[in-house]
Design a protein around this motif. Structure first.
Motif, PDB file in Angstrom:
ATOM      1  N   GLY A  70     -29.473 -14.765  53.723  1.00  0.00           N
ATOM      2  CA  GLY A  70     -30.135 -14.668  52.417  1.00  0.00           C
ATOM      3  C   GLY A  70     -29.556 -13.550  51.568  1.00  0.00           C
ATOM      4  N   LEU A  71     -29.313 -12.394  52.192  1.00  0.00           N
ATOM      5  CA  LEU A  71     -28.739 -11.267  51.471  1.00  0.00           C
ATOM      6  C   LEU A  71     -27.329 -11.602  50.977  1.00  0.00           C
ATOM      7  N   GLU A  72     -26.554 -12.227  51.823  1.00  0.00           N
ATOM      8  CA  GLU A  72     -25.205 -12.621  51.419  1.00  0.00           C
ATOM      9  C   GLU A  72     -25.246 -13.609  50.253  1.00  0.00           C
ATOM     10  N   ARG A  73     -26.167 -14.540  50.299  1.00  0.00           N
ATOM     11  CA  ARG A  73     -26.274 -15.539  49.229  1.00  0.00           C
ATOM     12  C   ARG A  73     -26.614 -14.873  47.892  1.00  0.00           C
ATOM     13  N   VAL A  74     -27.513 -13.875  47.922  1.00  0.00           N
ATOM     14  CA  VAL A  74     -27.885 -13.152  46.697  1.00  0.00           C
ATOM     15  C   VAL A  74     -26.674 -12.400  46.148  1.00  0.00           C
ATOM     16  N   ILE A  75     -25.930 -11.744  47.013  1.00  0.00           N
ATOM     17  CA  ILE A  75     -24.757 -10.982  46.576  1.00  0.00           C
ATOM     18  C   ILE A  75     -23.709 -11.908  45.975  1.00  0.00           C
ATOM     19  N   ILE A  76     -23.433 -13.010  46.648  1.00  0.00           N
ATOM     20  CA  ILE A  76     -22.425 -13.955  46.162  1.00  0.00           C
ATOM     21  C   ILE A  76     -22.853 -14.557  44.823  1.00  0.00           C
ATOM     22  N   ASP A  77     -24.113 -14.956  44.726  1.00  0.00           N
ATOM     23  CA  ASP A  77     -24.599 -15.542  43.473  1.00  0.00           C
ATOM     24  C   ASP A  77     -24.534 -14.545  42.315  1.00  0.00           C
TER      25      ASP A  77
ATOM     26  N   PRO B 134     -29.945 -12.094  66.491  1.00  0.00           N
ATOM     27  CA  PRO B 134     -31.191 -12.844  66.636  1.00  0.00           C
ATOM     28  C   PRO B 134     -31.411 -13.720  65.403  1.00  0.00           C
ATOM     29  N   LEU B 135     -32.220 -14.745  65.550  1.00  0.00           N
ATOM     30  CA  LEU B 135     -32.422 -15.724  64.487  1.00  0.00           C
ATOM     31  C   LEU B 135     -32.963 -15.088  63.205  1.00  0.00           C
ATOM     32  N   GLU B 136     -33.923 -14.124  63.345  1.00  0.00           N
ATOM     33  CA  GLU B 136     -34.503 -13.491  62.157  1.00  0.00           C
ATOM     34  C   GLU B 136     -33.451 -12.670  61.414  1.00  0.00           C
ATOM     35  N   ALA B 137     -32.621 -11.938  62.142  1.00  0.00           N
ATOM     36  CA  ALA B 137     -31.579 -11.126  61.507  1.00  0.00           C
ATOM     37  C   ALA B 137     -30.551 -12.022  60.842  1.00  0.00           C
ATOM     38  N   ALA B 138     -30.226 -13.123  61.476  1.00  0.00           N
ATOM     39  CA  ALA B 138     -29.245 -14.038  60.892  1.00  0.00           C
ATOM     40  C   ALA B 138     -29.773 -14.620  59.583  1.00  0.00           C
ATOM     41  N   ASP B 139     -31.059 -15.001  59.550  1.00  0.00           N
ATOM     42  CA  ASP B 139     -31.652 -15.536  58.321  1.00  0.00           C
ATOM     43  C   ASP B 139     -31.639 -14.493  57.209  1.00  0.00           C
ATOM     44  N   PHE B 140     -31.976 -13.257  57.574  1.00  0.00           N
ATOM     45  CA  PHE B 140     -31.987 -12.180  56.594  1.00  0.00           C
ATOM     46  C   PHE B 140     -30.579 -11.957  56.031  1.00  0.00           C
ATOM     47  N   GLU B 141     -29.581 -11.891  56.898  1.00  0.00           N
ATOM     48  CA  GLU B 141     -28.213 -11.657  56.450  1.00  0.00           C
ATOM     49  C   GLU B 141     -27.679 -12.810  55.621  1.00  0.00           C
TER      50      GLU B 141
END
Length: 163
Positions: A104-111, A95-102
């Motif tokens: 964002g979480l991936e971006r934080v981990i990568i950064d 779903p769109l909300e889960a995709a946005d959350f994932e």
């Protein structure tokens, strides 16, 4: 999001980098120090070697070493070998909300991992002090406590001697 294999790969690279001044590190020594099986360790080292993060040499005096400058290798460079990003996967089923959350979480981990260099985690040892693995049996049971030995007489004959 980060798999155990990626975490173990980062541990392996830190351990190899810590011994950089002492020469190459063998697979058996890495397996003993990190408490990993040799086959699991080899499944981690092969992709790292393919991505040119570590190099190896066979024979006497052989083993693994980090390729390049430790301050130029980020922890994400190591983890990315084992972690596919959402851009590489198809996330259409979410779903769109889960995709946005994932995302964002991936971006934080990568950064976060991109800002941490391998050299930040390496403590160069002045003297080579072997680290002993804790004594753990095959099934990882806790050690047995010492049995309780009574301090009283055990028979009528011992009772008469105690009086």
């Amino acid at each position: 999001m980060i798999s155990n294999k990626a975490i173990n790969a980062m541990d392996v690279c830190v351990m190899i980098a810590a011994h950089q001044n002492q020469g190459r590190v063998s697979t058996t020594e890495l397996a003993r120090r990190l408490q990993l099986s040799v086959s699991n360790l080899e499944s981690i080292l092969k992709p790292l070697k393919d991505h040119q993060i570590v190099s190896s040499r066979k024979g006497p005096g052989g083993g693994y070493e980090i390729r390049g400058d430790l301050s130029m290798i980020s922890m994400w460079d190591i983890a990315a070998v084992f972690e596919p990003t959402l851009a590489q996967q198809s996330s259409e089923a979410l779903p769109l909300e889960a995709a946005d959350f994932e995302w964002g979480l991936e971006r934080v981990i990568i950064d976060t991992l991109s800002q941490s260099a391998l050299s930040d985690f390496v403590v160069v040892q002045a003297m080579h002090i072997p680290v002993e693995a804790p004594m753990v049996n095959r099934f990882k049971f806790k050690p047995l406590t010492a049995p309780l030995v009574p301090k009283a007489p055990n028979s009528v004959f011992q009772l008469h001697m105690a009086l």
